[in-house]
Design an enzyme around this catalytic site. Structure first.
Site, mmCIF file in Angstrom:
data_model
loop_
_atom_site.group_PDB
_atom_site.id
_atom_site.type_symbol
_atom_site.label_atom_id
_atom_site.label_comp_id
_atom_site.label_asym_id
_atom_site.label_seq_id
_atom_site.Cartn_x
_atom_site.Cartn_y
_atom_site.Cartn_z
ATOM 1 C CD GLU A 178 -2.720 -1.421 2.429
ATOM 2 O OE1 GLU A 178 -2.731 -0.492 3.268
ATOM 3 O OE2 GLU A 178 -3.380 -2.474 2.567
ATOM 4 C CG HIS A 218 -4.346 0.785 6.143
ATOM 5 N ND1 HIS A 218 -3.807 -0.478 6.239
ATOM 6 C CD2 HIS A 218 -4.264 1.307 7.394
ATOM 7 C CE1 HIS A 218 -3.420 -0.719 7.479
ATOM 8 N NE2 HIS A 218 -3.689 0.363 8.214
ATOM 9 C CD GLU A 274 -8.317 0.849 3.918
ATOM 10 O OE1 GLU A 274 -7.589 0.784 2.913
ATOM 11 O OE2 GLU A 274 -8.284 0.017 4.840
#
Length: 394
Positions: free
Chosen positions: A62, A194, A265
């Site tokens: 990531e 993330h 995210e």
């Protein structure tokens, strides 16, 4: 990973008055340093300022989790002398960055996919008897102690599974380093980055019914709705938006330390874990506002509202001024708040400047009749004047 280290060094070289030299908060299983970097106006001094923590790369596949942090760090440095907001954040916060918590996994991905695309998620401990090295490892984001191994849905007891939690809480050097670093500081709020899914996740994530106090849930939602208003990320808990997790970093930071910790995210499904080069800056830009607001919320974030009687006004009377102050931040104001009253010619105040004692976090106060004004008799009838308040925080 070498470029991460190089960029940390370049930041300290380019902005020596704002960026401290990187420090190692611990080493990984394979002996790599986990680097942290501090930005502040006196970066080598521990001042009485609100602390904020930003982390990246719990999961090795990531890279956007740290790319957007470098964008933010450079934005602060480049804009410090020209942008009042950047200057305020650097002068009044201690901003800490840990861009790569799991460098071993990142280096492994570099070795198998030098141009990007490696799918190793976990660290590099050998845990899978099947012989496929890429399935080995412990998920650092299931290895924290809070609700560790709560069930086998939010983490796995299978060494070959991508959410394998390890043999015990904080069994891994990577999570131990984060634990010890957080224990040594007083962070108010945190972003653990993330990718991907265009989400902003807050605790608790270990079961569907959120066990956090409603007052704190309200704060998470209040801040979160502000942070996602421009990037339109979905806001909610892990079970709300994805699936349950246990032994997770944000749950530990909030559940043990009371830190308002979020998991952004970054990126959509079309971006995936390895977005195209042309998408890196846009994805970083869409997280600049949340990063700024996170730093603001860590300290005192005070707004003021001035109320006066309705006009018209004459020179024969004195009129009352009411002021409301509200601190939606997570820290007290660091000293007295100064209120300066300003108006067009012909409007005079009983006091041109008033000091107010500090305001507690998440509190408000109504200062009715705190000041008065009167109108000069030489002002022509029908004149419109403007009264303003300038609030200065220490």
């Amino acid at each position: 990973f070498n470029e991460i280290v190089q960029n940390l060094d370049e930041l300290a070289e380019d902005y020596p008055n704002l960026v401290a030299q990187k420090i190692s908060i611990g080493q990984t299983l394979e002996g790599r340093d986990i680097w942290a970097l501090k930005m502040s106006d006196n970066p080598n001094i521990d001042e009485d300022e609100a602390e904020v923590l930003y982390t990246g790369l719990h999961h090795a596949r990531e890279p956007m989790s740290y790319m957007n942090l470098f964008y933010f760090m450079h934005w602060l440095g480049e804009n410090y002398n020209t942008n009042a907001l950047a200057e305020h954040l650097v002068n009044n916060r201690e901003l800490w960055f840990i861009p790569a918590i799991n460098p071993d996994g990142l280096v492994y991905n570099e070795s198998i996919s030098p141009n990007g695309g490696g799918m190793q998620r976990k660290n590099m401990r050998q845990t899978c008897s099947g012989g496929f090295y890429g399935a080995d490892g412990i998920d650092p984001n299931r290895n924290y102690s809070y609700m560790w191994a709560y069930d086998n849905e939010g983490s796995s007891n299978d060494g070959c599974n991508e959410t394998y939690r390890g043999t015990g809480p904080f069994s891994e050097l990577e999570t131990q380093a984060v634990r010890d670093f957080v224990n040594a500081h007083q962070f108010k709020i945190n972003f653990n980055y993330h990718s991907y899914s265009d989400l902003l996740i807050y605790p608790f994530g270990y079961e569907y019914e959120n066990q956090a106090p409603q007052e704190d849930i309200d704060i998470f939602i209040e801040y979160g709705l502000d942070m996602v208003q421009y990037n339109n990320y979905a806001l909610g808990t892990g079970p709300d938006l994805l699936y349950p997790v246990n032994g997770e970093a944000c749950d530990w930071m909030y559940g043990v330390h009371g830190i308002f910790a979020y998991t952004p995210e970054v990126g959509s499904g079309s971006d995936g874990f390895w977005p195209s080069t042309t998408r890196i800056v846009p994805l970083a830009e869409e997280n600049l506002y949340p990063n700024i607001r996170t730093a603001l919320y860590a300290g005192a974030l005070v707004s003021s509202e001035l109320n006066i009687e309705e006009g018209p006004y004459t020179s024969d009377d004195i009129y009352s001024i009411n002021v409301s102050l509200s601190n939606i931040g997570l820290s007290s104001s660091n000293g007295d708040i100064i209120l300066d009253f300003v108006a067009d010619a012909g409007v005079e105040f009983t006091s041109s400047s008033i000091e107010i004692s500090g305001l507690d976090p998440r509190s408000s106060v109504d200062l009715d009749g705190i000041n008065e004004f009167f109108i000069s008799p030489i002002i022509p009838s029908g004149t419109e004047d403007e009264i303003s308040i300038i609030m200065t925080l220490p």
